[in-house]
Design a protein around this motif. Structure first.
Motif, short mmCIF file in Angstrom:
data_model
loop_
_atom_site.label_atom_id
_atom_site.label_comp_id
_atom_site.label_asym_id
_atom_site.label_seq_id
_atom_site.Cartn_x
_atom_site.Cartn_y
_atom_site.Cartn_z
N ASN A 172 7.64 -3.65 -2.49
CA ASN A 172 7.22 -2.41 -3.51
C ASN A 172 8.30 -1.63 -3.83
N ILE A 219 5.62 8.51 1.15
CA ILE A 219 5.26 7.15 0.70
C ILE A 219 6.16 6.07 1.21
N SER A 228 -0.63 -0.06 4.28
CA SER A 228 -0.32 -0.48 3.05
C SER A 228 -0.45 -1.82 3.13
N GLN A 234 3.89 -3.36 -6.46
CA GLN A 234 3.57 -2.01 -7.03
C GLN A 234 4.86 -1.27 -7.07
N PHE A 236 5.48 2.96 -6.97
CA PHE A 236 4.84 4.26 -6.58
C PHE A 236 5.54 5.43 -7.19
#
Length: 244
Positions: A172, A219, A228, A234, A236
């Motif tokens: 990510n 995060i 997660s 993804q 973020f």
């Protein structure tokens, strides 16, 4: 202790978001290898529990591999190192492009290539790449080289995620807005009118202020943790409303 038993590598860990991430990961129980090209910046980790600090130039592919191979394990990779260039396409040079692609993109690729075999052998891992809201997400004035390279980071992130999604690997990216870091201070102070430059950075944040590094790293902890486990490929955005 959401990260107890995990081992993480963080690049550009000497200050800013990288430093905040190291401290947050370690506080959650991870053993963190904090690396930076500037060895002097790593002195702040002396005596910090769960942190092993060592110099690393991420522009040296062999050095990246040597560090990762020397780790007892690698469950989390946070590719934080990067550089920001000013200017439009007409003002950008080949040297700017070469350096930015090497540091913002190729260094991340090298770290991923070094970490992936060990992650795959151990059954999984989490790769977290530093992108930016200035990328394929949003165009910002005078950030041609930076936005181009960070868009490449997003594409790379999704490709790695797609290739290894069935093998326990999650990849990510995070996309911050403008963060109040020493790097930003250097760029502000390089302007003829630093105060005006700072006001301009603040003005483009809908919240009316810059982010603090500690506001970005939760995060990173989330993506490093098993919370997660179903998130991959993804991006973020943590941008204070820049992309509303």
């Amino acid at each position: 202790m959401r990260l107890k038993g995990k081992t993480a590598l963080v690049t550009a860990a000497g200050q800013g978001i990288g430093q905040a991430a190291v401290l947050a990961l370690a506080a959650e129980g991870a053993t963190v290898w904090a690396t930076d090209v500037n060895a002097k910046l790593l002195a702040s980790y002396e005596g910090v529990a769960n942190v092993k600090a060592l110099p690393l130039d991420v522009l040296d592919k062999a050095a990246i591999g040597k560090v990762i191979d020397s780790m007892p394990a690698i469950d989390v990779l946070f590719n934080c190192a990067g550089v920001v260039h000013n200017g439009s396409a007409l003002e950008s040079t080949d040297a700017d492009l070469d350096f930015a692609f090497n540091l913002n993109v190729r260094a991340q690729v090298w770290a991923i290539q070094a970490a992936l075999p060990r992650m795959l052998k151990s059954g999984g891992g989490s790769i977290i790449n530093m992108a930016s809201v200035c990328s394929s997400i949003k165009g910002l004035p005078n950030r041609f080289v930076y936005g181009t390279t960070k868009a490449a980071v997003i594409g790379m992130t999704k490709c790695v995620a797609a290739d290894f999604v069935a093998q326990g690997i999650r990849c990510n990216a995070i996309a911050p807005g403008t963060v109040d870091t020493p790097s930003l201070h250097d760029r502000i102070n390089a302007n003829a009118d630093p105060e005006a430059a700072r006001k301009a950075f603040v003005a483009r944040q809908p919240m009316g202020r810059l982010a603090q590094a500690h506001e970005i790293v939760p995060i990173v902890v989330y993506l490093a943790s098993d919370e997660s486990v179903f998130a991959t490929g993804q991006v973020f955005s943590i941008d204070g409303g820049m992309t509303i």
